[in-house]
Design a protein around this motif. Structure first.
Motif: not given
Length: 258
Positions: A209, A212-213, A216, A230-231, A234
């Protein structure tokens, strides 16, 4: 696209659940280096938590502590500590809820109490030494990250008390605590600026998690097949599991390996 630099997360990306480096991943990293591609570790871990891995891979550049401490070829180029007032507020509130803390500097880490079972369980899962005890370590050293040891959902009690911090779970009993505007992407941006490399010429691999940033912001963000679900949205591409050639297959997708 001709990629010039690759950033690798460690846990679940370069190493598997047993914290072992798959041989094909080691060979892939060395081949990248032979081809003149910059190879950089990008991790939530502190430098003393991954020194043996970096040494085995011949990597001396890294984005550590979720972007707070960045080193290029052995020289620090970027540092962002947690504000002292935020640490003090967290310490006081954690004491009220009986949550143990581990304070991470760039060269050492200490727990605020001895042998708390959650600390032992979480830190031991990293296959590293347990911290010493020094409840005042944060008063005397720059702190770049804190481990908050609590059960899932319990971190919500901190939202209103220390709103400038955020909490990223990496273990059932532990979370990374970092400033709200901090991420691996911040450290990567600093390193790319230092090298005069544009983000679109960078590749990043991750599975958690806190990736993510990072995924992207680069030109090609690759999630491991074993990534947190959840990753994956992205990422630009999802490769195979870490133990099923995930690094090699991802690098081939990027056109960096034959």
């Amino acid at each position: 696209m001709s990629y010039q630099i690759v950033f690798f997360d460690i846990d679940g990306t370069l190493v598997n659940e047993e914290k072992q480096l798959p041989p094909d991943a080691v060979e892939a990293v060395r081949e990248l280096q032979n081809r003149g591609v910059e190879v950089v570790i990008a991790t939530g871990r502190a430098p003393y938590f991954f020194a043996p891995i970096a040494e085995k891979l011949g990597i001396d550049s890294f984005v550590s502590l979720n972007g707070a401490y960045v080193v290029y070829k052995g020289q620090p180029i970027f540092q962002r500590e947690i504000p002292r007032a935020s640490v003090e507020a967290l310490v006081g509130h954690a004491a009220k809820h009986n949550h143990s803390l581990v304070f991470e500097g760039h060269a050492a880490f200490y727990a605020n109490e001895a042998s708390h079972p959650h600390v032992v369980e979480a830190v031991s899962s990293l296959k590293v030494d347990l911290p010493g005890q020094d409840p005042d370590f944060w008063r005397n050293e720059a702190i770049y990250q804190i481990f908050l040891h609590c059960e899932a959902g319990e971190e919500q009690v901190y939202d209103q008390v220390v709103p400038d911090l955020r909490y990223i779970r990496w273990h059932p009993k532990a979370m990374d605590v970092i400033p709200h505007d901090r991420s691996k992407a911040q450290g990567i941006e600093a390193l790319l600026h230092h090298l005069n490399v544009r983000p679109e010429h960078a590749v990043a691999f991750g599975d958690g998690l806190n990736d993510k940033e990072m995924l992207t912001m680069v030109g090609l963000g690759i999630a491991m097949g074993n990534s947190h679900e959840e990753l994956k949205p992205f990422a630009d591409h999802v490769t195979t599991h870490v133990d099923e050639g995930g690094i090699v297959n991802g690098l081939r997708y990027a056109g960096l390996l034959d």
